[in-house]
Scaffold this active site. Structure first.
Site, mmCIF file in Angstrom:
data_model
loop_
_atom_site.group_PDB
_atom_site.id
_atom_site.type_symbol
_atom_site.label_atom_id
_atom_site.label_comp_id
_atom_site.label_asym_id
_atom_site.label_seq_id
_atom_site.Cartn_x
_atom_site.Cartn_y
_atom_site.Cartn_z
ATOM 1 N N CYS A 24 -2.122 4.288 -2.240
ATOM 2 C CA CYS A 24 -0.815 3.924 -1.650
ATOM 3 C C CYS A 24 0.026 3.447 -2.563
ATOM 4 C CB CYS A 24 -0.565 2.997 -0.679
ATOM 5 S SG CYS A 24 -1.632 3.592 1.247
ATOM 6 N N HIS A 68 16.147 9.098 4.046
ATOM 7 C CA HIS A 68 15.517 9.682 3.654
ATOM 8 C C HIS A 68 16.305 9.102 1.587
ATOM 9 C CE1 HIS A 68 15.669 12.666 6.501
ATOM 10 N NE2 HIS A 68 15.444 13.852 6.089
ATOM 11 N N GLU A 107 3.878 1.934 10.882
ATOM 12 C CA GLU A 107 4.149 3.040 9.552
ATOM 13 C C GLU A 107 3.438 5.229 9.813
ATOM 14 O OE1 GLU A 107 2.678 0.405 6.264
ATOM 15 O OE2 GLU A 107 1.061 2.389 6.275
#
Ligand SMILES: Nc1nc2c(c(=O)[nH]1)N=C([C@H](O)[C@H](O)COP(=O)(O)OP(=O)(O)OP(=O)(O)O)CN2
Ligand SMILES: [Zn+2]
Length: 122
Positions: A24, A68, A107
């Site tokens: 991550c 985005h 998430e």
């Protein structure tokens, strides 16, 4: 009474506090699901806590700011864990949505966090 509305965000991020060996720490994407809860009394005449459209209106600028986008570039989101994202969302939304009582950030399908505006370490 609690009412809620669910929104979605497609975002890129990396978690820079993690060691390079952690996956991550690399740039990757998430389809976040964000659930906003508003609490209050049911208005006797209108029959609702608040119009869902009010929640939608408060969310609109958030969607514009985050969807985005690369979250690390957003002001005060340089380490955009789900927890930090929830805290950031609270700070952005609470002024325009005073009845906000809980933010749930998912998430992935099975990982997420819940924030109710309590003090945090950072
Ligand atoms: N408390 C937190 N823990 C983790 C966070 C976070 O924000 N808060 N974030 C991550 C990573 O961003 C990672 O992308 C999450 O991946 P993971 O939970 O492993 O989910 P996946 O769906 O990618 O897992 P699979 O095993 O591949 O299905 C990690 N931890
Ligand atoms: Zn991730």
């Amino acid at each position: 009474m609690d009412i809620f509305r669910i929104f979605h965000l497609q975002c890129a991020r990396r978690l820079p506090a993690l060691p390079a060996s952690h996956r991550c720490s690399r740039v990757h994407g998430h389809s976040f699901e964000v659930e906003l809860t508003v609490s209050g009394e049911v208005d006797a005449r209108l029959g609702w806590v608040c119009d869902f459209a009010e929640i939608e209106a408060a969310w609109r600028p958030i969607h514009e700011a985050l969807d985005h986008r690369y979250l690390n570039d957003v002001d005060r989101l340089d380490n955009p864990t789900s927890e930090r994202l929830a805290i950031w969302l609270w700070a952005q939304l609470k002024p325009s949505l005073p009845g906000l009582s809980q933010i749930r950030v998912m998430e992935t399908h099975d990982s997420g966090c819940i924030y109710r505006g309590e003090p945090t370490a950072s």
